[in-house]
Write an enzyme that holds these catalytic residues in place. Structure first.
Site, short mmCIF file in Angstrom:
data_model
loop_
_atom_site.label_atom_id
_atom_site.label_comp_id
_atom_site.label_asym_id
_atom_site.label_seq_id
_atom_site.Cartn_x
_atom_site.Cartn_y
_atom_site.Cartn_z
CE LYS A 92 -4.38 -1.69 1.73
NZ LYS A 92 -4.17 -3.02 2.32
CD GLU A 114 -10.71 4.08 2.22
OE1 GLU A 114 -10.78 5.32 2.06
OE2 GLU A 114 -10.07 3.32 1.45
CB SER A 382 -0.17 -8.16 -0.94
OG SER A 382 -0.92 -8.99 -0.07
C1 LIG Z 1 -5.06 -4.10 2.01
C2 LIG Z 1 -4.35 -5.33 1.70
C3 LIG Z 1 -4.80 -6.20 0.70
C4 LIG Z 1 -6.09 -6.01 -0.02
O1 LIG Z 1 -6.18 -4.82 -0.76
P1 LIG Z 1 -6.10 -4.83 -2.35
O2 LIG Z 1 -6.45 -3.45 -2.73
O3 LIG Z 1 -7.08 -5.85 -2.81
O4 LIG Z 1 -4.71 -5.19 -2.70
C5 LIG Z 1 -4.03 -7.31 0.41
N1 LIG Z 1 -2.89 -7.56 1.08
C6 LIG Z 1 -2.43 -6.75 2.05
C7 LIG Z 1 -1.17 -7.09 2.76
C8 LIG Z 1 -3.14 -5.61 2.39
O5 LIG Z 1 -2.68 -4.83 3.36
#
Ligand SMILES: *Cc1c(COP(=O)(O)O)cnc(C)c1O
Length: 398
Positions: A92, A114, A382
């Site tokens: 993010k 948010e 992610s």
């Molecule tokens: C917020 C988050 C997601 C989900 O958000 P997307 O916009 O679908 O990527 C996935 N993995 C992590 C580690 C997150 O913090």
């Protein structure tokens, strides 16, 4: 043929997207669109952004061959795109820095947003501190209780955290709350959405800021293997980490693309999952037309996921489009499968993954044994799972 990547002038990807906002928000959102259209073409803006990604976030993130996991599963070789190694521990930060830079370029003083798991809030508070902007984060009170350490982080970083007590007290309610404050104070405020959702230009803009993930991964896999991967897998909440990985490969027909959404506890029970791509119907939510988990009268369903970053009753419009045209496939995995995958990565690789990312790992674990040892899967890892360990310990009865 329409592009797989670019929305049309009005922000539509096929039937999805657009800008559905009340009249008083039309001007402020159109201003964001105009400012971003300029910034996107401005080499100086892009250079500033890329310098921060390199020196502050620590990019490029590695593409790691997970040999232990591969051996355990038997079958395709699994590579992990290590977004968990970014500063703040997830993908993010990539879009938060982009939005922060754009806010500054527009002369705004404050970022408002948010957050669900708190990851977007922490990343945005980080960007705000770095760039000298104020920051106000709206968060459902259930998420606040579940993610206490992230609340402390945001406050340490100088952000104001607003507890949202309405509705299901989760991500969707936090979005509504942040939107209403923005509506009353947009002159000095930039609304920094946390995924590829919301009114045009946000789905395209956030995707562009995240697309560095796939551009790097493409170069890295070509360097390591001399060819493209067979399969990409990423978790889908709003869909930003997924589009981040997918975008650079959308026009490579040989690459199969999977988005993985939260099947939760039970796909047959409303409120026990957040499987929007599987069970959603076309609707309008948070300024966009997309697939929505909703009743026939348009009331959105309550949602659940073991990963609070995924519990959102809609999805980015480009994902709905990619499903419609058959370019990407969307599947769900349950909370139980997610917990298994979480533990599996801990033990086979010494990496504690976020519960969100563990959804992608769970699907990769299904696929790998059905594929040959000469085939390649790239999973978007992610985020890191340190934020989740107390919750996991509780689930495992530790
Ligand atoms: C917020 C988050 C997601 C989900 O958000 P997307 O916009 O679908 O990527 C996935 N993995 C992590 C580690 C997150 O913090």
């Amino acid at each position: 043929m329409t592009s797989l990547i670019d929305a049309d002038e009005a922000g539509f990807f096929g039937d999805h997207g657009g800008r559905f906002v009340p009249p008083h928000l039309e001007t402020p959102i159109a201003e964001v669109a105009a400012a971003y259209a300029e910034a996107r073409q401005d080499p100086q803006f892009q250079a500033e952004y890329e310098a921060l990604l390199a020196d502050y976030v620590g990019r490029p993130s590695p593409l790691f061959l997970a040999e232990g996991l591969t051996r355990h599963l038997g079958g395709a070789r699994i590579y992990l795109k290590r977004e968990d190694l970014n500063h703040t521990g997830a993908h993010k930060i990539n879009h938060c820095l982009g939005e922060g830079l754009l806010a500054k370029r527009m002369g705004k003083k404050k970022l408002i947003a948010e957050t669900g798991a708190g990851q977007h809030g922490v990343a945005l508070a980080t960007a705000a501190a770095l760039l000298g902007l104020e920051c106000e984060i709206h968060m459902g009170s259930i998420d606040i209780a579940k993610q206490r350490p992230n609340v402390v982080r945001m406050e340490l970083l100088g952000a104001k955290v607003v507890s949202v007590e309405s509705g299901g007290r989760c991500l969707k309610d936090a979005v509504d709350s942040a939107f209403s404050v923005f509506a009353s104070d947009y002159h000095d405020t930039f609304f920094a959405i946390g995924s590829v959702v919301g009114p045009h230009p946000y789905p395209s803009m956030i995707r562009d800021f995240q697309s560095i993930v796939g551009r790097e991964a493409r170069g890295q896999i070509l360097a390591k293997e001399g060819r493209l991967p067979d399969v990409l897998v990423a978790s889908v909440g709003g869909g930003s980490n997924a589009l981040g990985l997918f975008t650079a490969f959308l026009e490579d027909e040989s690459v199969r693309i999977f988005g993985v959404e939260p099947g939760g506890k039970d796909l047959d029970v409303v409120g026990e999952h957040a499987a929007t791509m599987t069970l959603g119907t076309p609707g309008t939510l948070h300024g966009m037309r997309t697939l929505v988990l909703q009743d026939t009268d348009g009331e959105t369903w309550p949602v659940h996921s073991i990963a609070s970053g995924l519990d959102y009753p809609a999805v980015g419009p480009q994902h709905a489009f990619l499903k419609d045209v058959g370019r990407a496939e969307y599947v769900s995995v349950s909370d139980a499968e997610t917990l298994e995958a979480f533990q599996l990565l801990c033990r086979t690789e010494g990496i504690i993954p976020a519960l969100e990312s563990s959804h992608a790992l769970a699907h990769a674990a299904r696929l790998a044994p059905t594929m040959g040892a000469d085939e390649i899967i790239v999973v978007n890892l992610s985020g890191r799972g340190d934020k989740d360990i107390d919750y996991v310990a509780e689930k495992l009865g530790r």
